[in-house]
Design a protein around this motif. Structure first.
Motif, PDB file in Angstrom:
ATOM      1  N   PHE A  84       0.828  -1.210   0.000  1.00 21.70           N
ATOM      2  CA  PHE A  84       0.000   0.000   0.000  1.00 21.70           C
ATOM      3  C   PHE A  84       0.864   1.263   0.000  1.00 21.70           C
ATOM      4  O   PHE A  84       2.022   1.233   0.410  1.00 21.70           O
ATOM      5  CB  PHE A  84      -0.920  -0.002   1.226  1.00 21.70           C
ATOM      6  N   GLN A  85       0.233   2.359  -0.424  1.00 20.37           N
ATOM      7  CA  GLN A  85       0.947   3.633  -0.462  1.00 20.37           C
ATOM      8  C   GLN A  85       1.401   4.034   0.954  1.00 20.37           C
ATOM      9  O   GLN A  85       2.479   4.563   1.131  1.00 20.37           O
ATOM     10  CB  GLN A  85       0.031   4.702  -1.069  1.00 20.37           C
ATOM     11  N   ASN A  86       0.542   3.761   1.947  1.00 18.03           N
ATOM     12  CA  ASN A  86       0.942   3.962   3.349  1.00 18.03           C
ATOM     13  C   ASN A  86       1.193   2.592   3.961  1.00 18.03           C
ATOM     14  O   ASN A  86       0.406   1.674   3.763  1.00 18.03           O
ATOM     15  CB  ASN A  86      -0.171   4.665   4.123  1.00 18.03           C
ATOM     16  N   ILE A  87       2.287   2.488   4.725  1.00 20.27           N
ATOM     17  CA  ILE A  87       2.689   1.179   5.279  1.00 20.27           C
ATOM     18  C   ILE A  87       1.557   0.562   6.102  1.00 20.27           C
ATOM     19  O   ILE A  87       0.915   1.240   6.890  1.00 20.27           O
ATOM     20  CB  ILE A  87       3.941   1.352   6.171  1.00 20.27           C
ATOM     21  N   ARG A  88       1.292  -0.706   5.870  1.00 19.15           N
ATOM     22  CA  ARG A  88       0.292  -1.426   6.661  1.00 19.15           C
ATOM     23  C   ARG A  88       0.898  -2.717   7.185  1.00 19.15           C
ATOM     24  O   ARG A  88       0.590  -3.795   6.695  1.00 19.15           O
ATOM     25  CB  ARG A  88      -0.917  -1.787   5.808  1.00 19.15           C
ATOM     26  N   LEU A  89       1.793  -2.601   8.167  1.00 15.20           N
ATOM     27  CA  LEU A  89       2.373  -3.804   8.781  1.00 15.20           C
ATOM     28  C   LEU A  89       1.603  -4.131  10.048  1.00 15.20           C
ATOM     29  O   LEU A  89       0.878  -3.294  10.577  1.00 15.20           O
ATOM     30  CB  LEU A  89       3.832  -3.536   9.155  1.00 15.20           C
ATOM     31  N   PHE A  90       1.777  -5.358  10.544  1.00  8.21           N
ATOM     32  CA  PHE A  90       1.278  -5.690  11.884  1.00  8.21           C
ATOM     33  C   PHE A  90       2.382  -5.249  12.836  1.00  8.21           C
ATOM     34  O   PHE A  90       3.317  -5.997  13.101  1.00  8.21           O
ATOM     35  CB  PHE A  90       0.995  -7.180  11.995  1.00  8.21           C
ATOM     36  N   SER A  91       2.283  -4.015  13.328  1.00 11.14           N
ATOM     37  CA  SER A  91       3.442  -3.437  14.007  1.00 11.14           C
ATOM     38  C   SER A  91       3.746  -4.105  15.347  1.00 11.14           C
ATOM     39  O   SER A  91       4.866  -4.042  15.827  1.00 11.14           O
ATOM     40  CB  SER A  91       3.267  -1.926  14.165  1.00 11.14           C
ATOM     41  N   ASN A  92       2.740  -4.773  15.952  1.00 13.43           N
ATOM     42  CA  ASN A  92       3.016  -5.453  17.227  1.00 13.43           C
ATOM     43  C   ASN A  92       3.676  -6.816  17.030  1.00 13.43           C
ATOM     44  O   ASN A  92       4.208  -7.384  17.968  1.00 13.43           O
ATOM     45  CB  ASN A  92       1.723  -5.664  18.024  1.00 13.43           C
ATOM     46  N   SER A  94       6.449  -9.557  15.405  1.00 13.51           N
ATOM     47  CA  SER A  94       7.863  -9.503  15.032  1.00 13.51           C
ATOM     48  C   SER A  94       7.975  -9.455  13.504  1.00 13.51           C
ATOM     49  O   SER A  94       7.007  -9.733  12.780  1.00 13.51           O
ATOM     50  CB  SER A  94       8.594 -10.733  15.559  1.00 13.51           C
ATOM     51  N   VAL A  95       9.184  -9.126  13.065  1.00 10.99           N
ATOM     52  CA  VAL A  95       9.454  -9.055  11.630  1.00 10.99           C
ATOM     53  C   VAL A  95       9.114 -10.391  10.974  1.00 10.99           C
ATOM     54  O   VAL A  95       8.387 -10.451   9.980  1.00 10.99           O
ATOM     55  CB  VAL A  95      10.946  -8.679  11.424  1.00 10.99           C
ATOM     56  N   ILE A  96       9.594 -11.496  11.565  1.00 15.07           N
ATOM     57  CA  ILE A  96       9.379 -12.809  10.950  1.00 15.07           C
ATOM     58  C   ILE A  96       7.892 -13.182  10.963  1.00 15.07           C
ATOM     59  O   ILE A  96       7.386 -13.776  10.005  1.00 15.07           O
ATOM     60  CB  ILE A  96      10.254 -13.901  11.618  1.00 15.07           C
ATOM     61  N   ASP A  97       7.185 -12.813  12.012  1.00  9.99           N
ATOM     62  CA  ASP A  97       5.762 -13.170  12.067  1.00  9.99           C
ATOM     63  C   ASP A  97       4.960 -12.412  11.006  1.00  9.99           C
ATOM     64  O   ASP A  97       3.964 -12.916  10.492  1.00  9.99           O
ATOM     65  CB  ASP A  97       5.186 -12.926  13.460  1.00  9.99           C
ATOM     66  N   ASN A  98       5.395 -11.199  10.668  1.00 14.66           N
ATOM     67  CA  ASN A  98       4.726 -10.483   9.582  1.00 14.66           C
ATOM     68  C   ASN A  98       4.829 -11.270   8.276  1.00 14.66           C
ATOM     69  O   ASN A  98       3.859 -11.329   7.516  1.00 14.66           O
ATOM     70  CB  ASN A  98       5.347  -9.088   9.398  1.00 14.66           C
ATOM     71  N   VAL A  99       5.997 -11.875   8.039  1.00 20.63           N
ATOM     72  CA  VAL A  99       6.164 -12.666   6.811  1.00 20.63           C
ATOM     73  C   VAL A  99       5.347 -13.954   6.911  1.00 20.63           C
ATOM     74  O   VAL A  99       4.738 -14.396   5.938  1.00 20.63           O
ATOM     75  CB  VAL A  99       7.656 -12.973   6.576  1.00 20.63           C
ATOM     76  N   LYS A 100       5.299 -14.530   8.125  1.00 19.07           N
ATOM     77  CA  LYS A 100       4.577 -15.793   8.278  1.00 19.07           C
ATOM     78  C   LYS A 100       3.064 -15.614   8.072  1.00 19.07           C
ATOM     79  O   LYS A 100       2.380 -16.553   7.659  1.00 19.07           O
ATOM     80  CB  LYS A 100       4.891 -16.426   9.636  1.00 19.07           C
ATOM     81  N   VAL A 101       2.560 -14.431   8.327  1.00 20.01           N
ATOM     82  CA  VAL A 101       1.150 -14.162   8.031  1.00 20.01           C
ATOM     83  C   VAL A 101       0.882 -14.432   6.547  1.00 20.01           C
ATOM     84  O   VAL A 101      -0.117 -15.044   6.173  1.00 20.01           O
ATOM     85  CB  VAL A 101       0.782 -12.695   8.381  1.00 20.01           C
ATOM     86  N   GLY A 102       1.817 -14.013   5.708  1.00 16.70           N
ATOM     87  CA  GLY A 102       1.686 -14.261   4.271  1.00 16.70           C
ATOM     88  C   GLY A 102       1.813 -15.746   3.948  1.00 16.70           C
ATOM     89  O   GLY A 102       1.075 -16.283   3.134  1.00 16.70           O
ATOM     90  N   LEU A 103       2.751 -16.408   4.621  1.00 13.93           N
ATOM     91  CA  LEU A 103       2.988 -17.838   4.340  1.00 13.93           C
ATOM     92  C   LEU A 103       1.802 -18.712   4.708  1.00 13.93           C
ATOM     93  O   LEU A 103       1.614 -19.777   4.139  1.00 13.93           O
ATOM     94  CB  LEU A 103       4.211 -18.336   5.130  1.00 13.93           C
ATOM     95  N   HIS A 104       0.999 -18.268   5.671  1.00 13.36           N
ATOM     96  CA  HIS A 104      -0.148 -19.079   6.115  1.00 13.36           C
ATOM     97  C   HIS A 104      -1.090 -19.419   4.977  1.00 13.36           C
ATOM     98  O   HIS A 104      -1.837 -20.383   5.051  1.00 13.36           O
ATOM     99  CB  HIS A 104      -0.906 -18.377   7.255  1.00 13.36           C
ATOM    100  N   ASN A 105      -1.035 -18.620   3.897  1.00 13.77           N
ATOM    101  CA  ASN A 105      -1.823 -18.930   2.708  1.00 13.77           C
ATOM    102  C   ASN A 105      -1.512 -20.318   2.168  1.00 13.77           C
ATOM    103  O   ASN A 105      -2.351 -20.962   1.567  1.00 13.77           O
ATOM    104  CB  ASN A 105      -1.438 -17.944   1.588  1.00 13.77           C
ATOM    105  N   HIS A 106      -0.258 -20.743   2.357  1.00 10.54           N
ATOM    106  CA  HIS A 106       0.199 -21.968   1.692  1.00 10.54           C
ATOM    107  C   HIS A 106       0.393 -23.138   2.631  1.00 10.54           C
ATOM    108  O   HIS A 106       0.350 -24.286   2.216  1.00 10.54           O
ATOM    109  CB  HIS A 106       1.505 -21.701   0.946  1.00 10.54           C
TER     110      HIS A 106
END
Ligand SMILES: Nc1ncnc2c1ncn2[C@@H]1O[C@H](COP(=O)(O)OP(=O)(O)O)[C@@H](O)[C@H]1O
Ligand SMILES: [Mg+2]
Length: 252
Positions: A84-92, A94-106
Motif C-alpha cells: 500500500f501507499q501507506n505502510i500497513r504492517l502488523f506493528s506489534n 515480530s518481523v518474521i511473524d509479519n512474513v509468516k502471516v503471508g505464508l499461512h496462505n500456503h
C-alpha cells in the motif's frame, strides 16, 4: 498469453471518472511501471485490480482466468499480492511473524493440529520459519527477524511489506509507491532490491510511482495516467521522450 490482461477498465466516484478505459498487457517476468501525477488514478487502478473496488466497466484476466468483480481474498488466492501507499504492517508482531502471516496462505493444518500442538504443527512451523528467514535474507532483514516490526527504520519497514506480499507466492506483485518517504540512499537500495526480486523469483511486478526518474532506471515498460486516462504506454525510452508525457508532468 500475457500474465495480466486488462481491458477498458473504468470506475466513477460520483461525477468523477477516476479511471477511464484503462487497458494494459503485462508479460510474465516483466517489471512494468504505472506512472502519472498525483490524483491521476494510479492507486484506483490497484484497488480495481485487487477487488477493493468493483469496476463499472472492463475486464481483468490473470493468467487466463477472469477475475473481474472478485473480492480481495479471491483475487489474492488467484495470485495478486500488493503493498500500500501507506505502510500497513502488523506493528506489534515480530518481523518474521509479519512474513509468516503471508505464508499461512500456503501452509495449512487443521485447527486441531494447531490447538493440540500435534507433531504436524511443529513441522509446519519449522518449515515456515525456514522459508520466512530465506525471504527476509533477500531483503537483508534476517538479522532483525525477531525484533518488533515497529522497531525497524522506515526504509526497512517498506522492504518488510514487500517480503510479506511475496510470501503469499503471488503471480503478480503490485507495489504502490514503494519508495514514498524514503531518503535517496534508501530509494536506490530499494530499486535494486525490486530488480533482484524480479530476477531471483522470476516475479512479474507492476510498480506505481509518481517520480519519473525512479522508474526509468528499472522498468522495461510504462503506462502513463493523467486525469484517469491513459496518456501513453509502451517501452520506457519511447514513453519518456513523448512530449505529451513531459507536458503532463510539467503541469503538475
Ligand atoms: N473512494 C473514493 N471516493 C471518491 N473519490 C476517490 C476515491 N478514491 C479515489 N478517489 C479520487 O480519484 C482520483 C484518483 O485518485 P488516486 O487513484 O488515489 O490517484 P493517484 O494514486 O494517482 O494519486 C482522485 O481525484 C481521488 O480523489
Ligand atoms: Mg496513489
Amino acid at each position: 498469453m500475457a500474465l495480466l490482461e486488462v481491458k477498458k477498465l473504468g470506475i466513477s466516484f460520483g461525477g468523477l471518472r477516476a479511471v477511464d478505459e484503462f487497458s494494459v498487457k503485462i508479460e510474465k517476468g516483466e517489471l512494468y511501471g504505472l506512472i502519472g501525477p498525483n490524483g491521476a488514478g494510479k492507486t484506483t487502478v490497484f484497488n480495481l485490480l485487487t477487488g477493493v473496488y468493483k469496476p463499472t466497466d472492463g475486464s481483468i484476466i490473470l493468467d487466463g482466468v477472469d477475475i473481474t468483480g472478485k473480492n480481495t481474498i479471491q483475487i489474492n488466492h488467484a495470485g495478486i499480492a500488493r503493498t500500500f501507499q501507506n505502510i500497513r504492517l502488523f506493528s506489534n508482531l515480530s518481523v518474521i511473524d509479519n512474513v509468516k502471516v503471508g505464508l499461512h496462505n500456503h501452509y495449512k493444518y487443521s485447527a486441531a493440529t494447531g490447538v493440540f500442538r500435534l507433531p504436524k504443527y511443529f513441522r509446519t512451523e519449522k518449515e515456515m520459519d525456514k522459508k520466512a528467514l530465506e525471504l527476509l535474507k533477500v531483503f537483508d532483514l534476517d538479522k532483525q527477524a525477531y525484533l518488533p516490526a515497529s522497531g525497524l527504520p522506515y526504509g526497512k519497514q517498506r522492504k518488510l511489506e514487500i517480503a510479506r506480499a511475496l510470501a503469499t507466492e503471488p503471480k503478480l506483485l503490485l507495489l504502490d509507491e514503494p519508495a514514498a518517504g524514503m531518503n535517496p540512499n534508501e530509494t536506490a537500495e530499494l530499486m535494486n532490491t525490486i530488480k533482484a526480486v524480479r530476477d531471483e523469483f522470476d516475479m512479474t511486478v507492476l510498480l506505481i510511482e509518481h517520480d519519473m526518474s525512479l522508474v526509468s532506471g528499472i522498468c522495461e515498460k510504462l503506462s502513463v495516467l493523467n486525469f484517469g486516462q491513459l496518456l501513453c504506454q509502451g517501452k520506457t525510452g519511447e514513453v519518456l521522450s513523448n512530449p505529451e508525457v513531459i507536458t503532463a508532468y510539467l503541469g503538475e
